[in-house]
Design an enzyme around this catalytic site. Structure first.
Site, PDB file in Angstrom:
ATOM      1  N   ASN A   1       4.781   0.804  -0.317  1.00 40.65           N
ATOM      2  CA  ASN A   1       3.966  -0.270  -0.859  1.00 40.65           C
ATOM      3  C   ASN A   1       4.161  -1.537  -0.040  1.00 40.65           C
ATOM      4  OD1 ASN A   1       6.616  -0.305  -2.187  1.00 40.65           O
ATOM      5  ND2 ASN A   1       5.800  -1.800  -3.636  1.00 40.65           N
TER       6      ASN A   1
ATOM      7  N   GLU B   1       3.022  -5.475  -0.480  1.00 40.43           N
ATOM      8  CA  GLU B   1       2.395  -6.484  -1.322  1.00 40.43           C
ATOM      9  C   GLU B   1       1.964  -7.683  -0.492  1.00 40.43           C
ATOM     10  OE1 GLU B   1       4.849  -5.249  -5.328  1.00 40.43           O
ATOM     11  OE2 GLU B   1       5.253  -7.206  -4.448  1.00 40.43           O
TER      12      GLU B   1
ATOM     13  N   CYS C   1      -0.656   0.328  -2.297  1.00 43.21           N
ATOM     14  CA  CYS C   1       0.338   1.228  -2.867  1.00 43.21           C
ATOM     15  C   CYS C   1       0.819   2.205  -1.799  1.00 43.21           C
ATOM     16  CB  CYS C   1      -0.271   2.024  -4.019  1.00 43.21           C
ATOM     17  SG  CYS C   1      -0.734   1.040  -5.453  1.00 43.21           S
TER      18      CYS C   1
ATOM     19  N   CYS D   1      -4.423   5.176  -7.302  1.00 44.18           N
ATOM     20  CA  CYS D   1      -3.920   6.179  -6.357  1.00 44.18           C
ATOM     21  C   CYS D   1      -4.297   7.592  -6.795  1.00 44.18           C
ATOM     22  CB  CYS D   1      -2.412   6.050  -6.195  1.00 44.18           C
ATOM     23  SG  CYS D   1      -1.935   4.556  -5.317  1.00 44.18           S
TER      24      CYS D   1
ATOM     25  N   CYS E   1      -0.182   5.332  -9.757  1.00 43.95           N
ATOM     26  CA  CYS E   1      -1.057   4.512 -10.598  1.00 43.95           C
ATOM     27  C   CYS E   1      -2.447   5.149 -10.643  1.00 43.95           C
ATOM     28  CB  CYS E   1      -1.133   3.079 -10.061  1.00 43.95           C
ATOM     29  SG  CYS E   1      -2.117   2.885  -8.551  1.00 43.95           S
TER      30      CYS E   1
ATOM     31  N   GLU F   1       1.224   5.427  -2.040  1.00 46.66           N
ATOM     32  CA  GLU F   1       0.449   6.658  -2.027  1.00 46.66           C
ATOM     33  C   GLU F   1      -0.847   6.488  -1.218  1.00 46.66           C
ATOM     34  OE1 GLU F   1       2.395   6.340  -6.179  1.00 46.66           O
ATOM     35  OE2 GLU F   1       1.635   4.978  -4.644  1.00 46.66           O
TER      36      GLU F   1
END
Length: 137
Positions: free
Chosen positions: A47, A49, A58, A94, A91, A60
């Protein structure tokens, strides 16, 4: 390392290694992911940010984008690694992104504490929006 028979140990190691490179400056929630293509190629992501919410990525979807950029379109395993106390599934965004490529994907979530959970992607996202949803017929 001697390869495991099913390749899961290698995918776990790749996800955990990617997690260590995560950039979770705001949430402080490090995530690494390893996506295995049908030919056995492992592609990892973490990830990342960004102060301009929600422009982060993310782990994934980072792994998915890297795999697609290398020409892979079918996958059989996704491992998600976190520092959380309990295994964390992908999430919703994803789940939707990976569903496009491999609905029957095996998803394993691991923690740095050694906990593990496993699902099939269709169980995590039972009514997905798919290319067929775009059909006007």
């Amino acid at each position: 390392m001697t390869p495991s028979r099913d390749g899961i140990a290698e995918a776990n190691a790749a996800a955990l290694a990617a997690m260590r490179h995560a950039y979770p400056l705001y949430s402080h929630f490090r995530v690494g992911a390893a996506l295995r293509a049908k030919d056995g190629t492992l592609v990892a992501g973490c990830n990342v940010e960004n102060a301009a919410f929600p422009s982060g990525t993310c782990a994934e979807r980072g792994a998915l984008a890297a795999a697609v950029a290398k020409g892979h379109r079918k996958f059989d395993l996704l491992v998600v690694a976190t520092d959380a106390g309990e295994p964390t599934p992908p999430c919703g965004m994803c789940r939707q992104a990976v569903m496009e490529f491999s609905p029957k994907l095996r998803v394993i979530a691991v923690t740095t504490g050694g906990k593990r959970s496993e699902w099939v992607l269709t169980d995590l996202l039972p009514q997905p929006f798919t290319p067929a949803s775009l059909s006007s017929t």
